[in-house]
Design a protein around this motif. Structure first.
Motif, short mmCIF file in Angstrom:
data_model
loop_
_atom_site.label_atom_id
_atom_site.label_comp_id
_atom_site.label_asym_id
_atom_site.label_seq_id
_atom_site.Cartn_x
_atom_site.Cartn_y
_atom_site.Cartn_z
N CYS A 96 0.80 -1.23 0.00
CA CYS A 96 0.00 0.00 0.00
C CYS A 96 0.83 1.28 0.00
N CYS A 97 1.99 1.24 0.62
CA CYS A 97 2.79 2.46 0.71
C CYS A 97 4.27 2.12 0.60
N PRO A 98 4.69 1.68 -0.58
CA PRO A 98 6.11 1.36 -0.74
C PRO A 98 6.95 2.60 -0.49
N GLU A 99 8.16 2.38 0.00
CA GLU A 99 9.04 3.51 0.28
C GLU A 99 9.36 4.23 -1.03
N PRO A 100 9.35 5.55 -0.99
CA PRO A 100 9.65 6.29 -2.21
C PRO A 100 11.11 6.10 -2.64
N ALA A 101 11.32 6.24 -3.92
CA ALA A 101 12.68 6.16 -4.45
C ALA A 101 13.46 7.38 -3.97
N PRO A 102 14.75 7.24 -3.79
CA PRO A 102 15.54 8.40 -3.35
C PRO A 102 15.48 9.51 -4.41
N PRO A 103 15.53 10.76 -3.97
CA PRO A 103 15.44 11.87 -4.92
C PRO A 103 16.67 11.95 -5.82
N CYS A 104 16.44 12.55 -6.97
CA CYS A 104 17.52 12.78 -7.92
C CYS A 104 18.50 13.79 -7.30
N THR A 105 19.76 13.47 -7.38
CA THR A 105 20.75 14.39 -6.84
C THR A 105 21.53 15.04 -7.97
N PHE A 106 21.84 16.29 -7.77
CA PHE A 106 22.61 17.05 -8.76
C PHE A 106 23.81 17.61 -8.02
N CYS A 107 24.98 17.28 -8.49
CA CYS A 107 26.22 17.71 -7.85
C CYS A 107 26.25 17.25 -6.39
N LEU A 108 26.28 15.96 -6.22
CA LEU A 108 26.24 15.33 -4.90
C LEU A 108 27.25 15.94 -3.93
N GLY A 109 28.39 16.32 -4.42
CA GLY A 109 29.43 16.89 -3.57
C GLY A 109 29.20 18.35 -3.23
N GLY A 110 28.16 18.95 -3.75
CA GLY A 110 27.88 20.35 -3.48
C GLY A 110 28.13 21.23 -4.70
N ILE A 111 27.57 22.41 -4.69
CA ILE A 111 27.71 23.36 -5.79
C ILE A 111 28.38 24.61 -5.24
N PRO A 112 29.60 24.91 -5.72
CA PRO A 112 30.31 26.07 -5.18
C PRO A 112 29.63 27.40 -5.52
N ASP A 113 28.94 27.47 -6.66
CA ASP A 113 28.30 28.73 -7.06
C ASP A 113 26.94 28.42 -7.67
N LEU A 114 25.87 28.65 -6.90
CA LEU A 114 24.52 28.36 -7.37
C LEU A 114 24.11 29.25 -8.55
N ALA A 115 24.75 30.41 -8.71
CA ALA A 115 24.40 31.34 -9.78
C ALA A 115 25.10 31.01 -11.10
N LEU A 116 26.05 30.07 -11.07
CA LEU A 116 26.77 29.69 -12.29
C LEU A 116 25.80 29.14 -13.33
N GLN A 117 25.99 29.54 -14.61
CA GLN A 117 25.14 29.06 -15.70
C GLN A 117 25.99 28.20 -16.64
N PRO A 118 25.91 26.87 -16.48
CA PRO A 118 26.67 26.01 -17.39
C PRO A 118 26.14 26.17 -18.82
#
Length: 145
Positions: free
Chosen positions: A95-117
């Motif tokens: 009835c309530c299977p555990e949800p899948a883990p969320p998608c991760t982006f830059c698992l190690g962290g993002i040094p500059d969130l404003a950067l536009q690749p």
């Protein structure tokens, strides 16, 4: 909701073992018979799919036609840890299977969130991270991100 014996199984049991949902009208009450309709304190109630049920209409196999919504409704009239609660909880994985883990982006962290690749279509790293969180790991769009 259970007016006849119901059969239920759990993926934690071997395939040849069935658990029977007893007729609840004949079950031993979880509160004193002299206590007329005294509600079970919320902390003592049988817990079932505490974080929600994605589809209340799912019919767990061998549950005698009872939906996940029916089982959830029944759970609140039992005490956590009693035999009927254990039987009810045996269908949680359906009835309530555990949800899948969320998608991760830059698992190690993002040094500059404003950067536009250059390949992000004008989105910043922060916006891409926020978009990724809407998907689960393994989802094709997560893999693309």
């Amino acid at each position: 909701p259970f007016s006849s014996p119901q059969i239920c199984s759990s993926d934690t049991l071997s395939d040849d073992v069935e658990v029977t949902f007893p007729i609840l009208a004949n079950s031993v009450p979880t509160s004193s018979p002299t206590a007329s309709k005294v509600p079970i304190p919320e902390g003592d109630r049988c817990t079932f799919c505490e974080f929600g049920i994605p589809d209340l209409t799912v019919l767990p196999p061998k549950a005698g036609g009872q939906t996940c919504g029916d089982v959830k409704e029944t759970s609140v009239s039992h005490i956590n840890g009693d035999e009927l609660c254990d039987i009810i909880q045996s269908v949680e994985s359906i009835c309530c299977p555990e949800p899948a883990p969320p998608c991760t982006f830059c698992l190690g962290g993002i040094p500059d969130l404003a950067l536009q690749p250059p390949i992000a279509g004008g989105k910043t790293c922060g916006q891409v991270r926020q978009q990724a969180a809407a998907y689960s790991n393994g989802d094709p769009l997560c893999n693309t991100i």
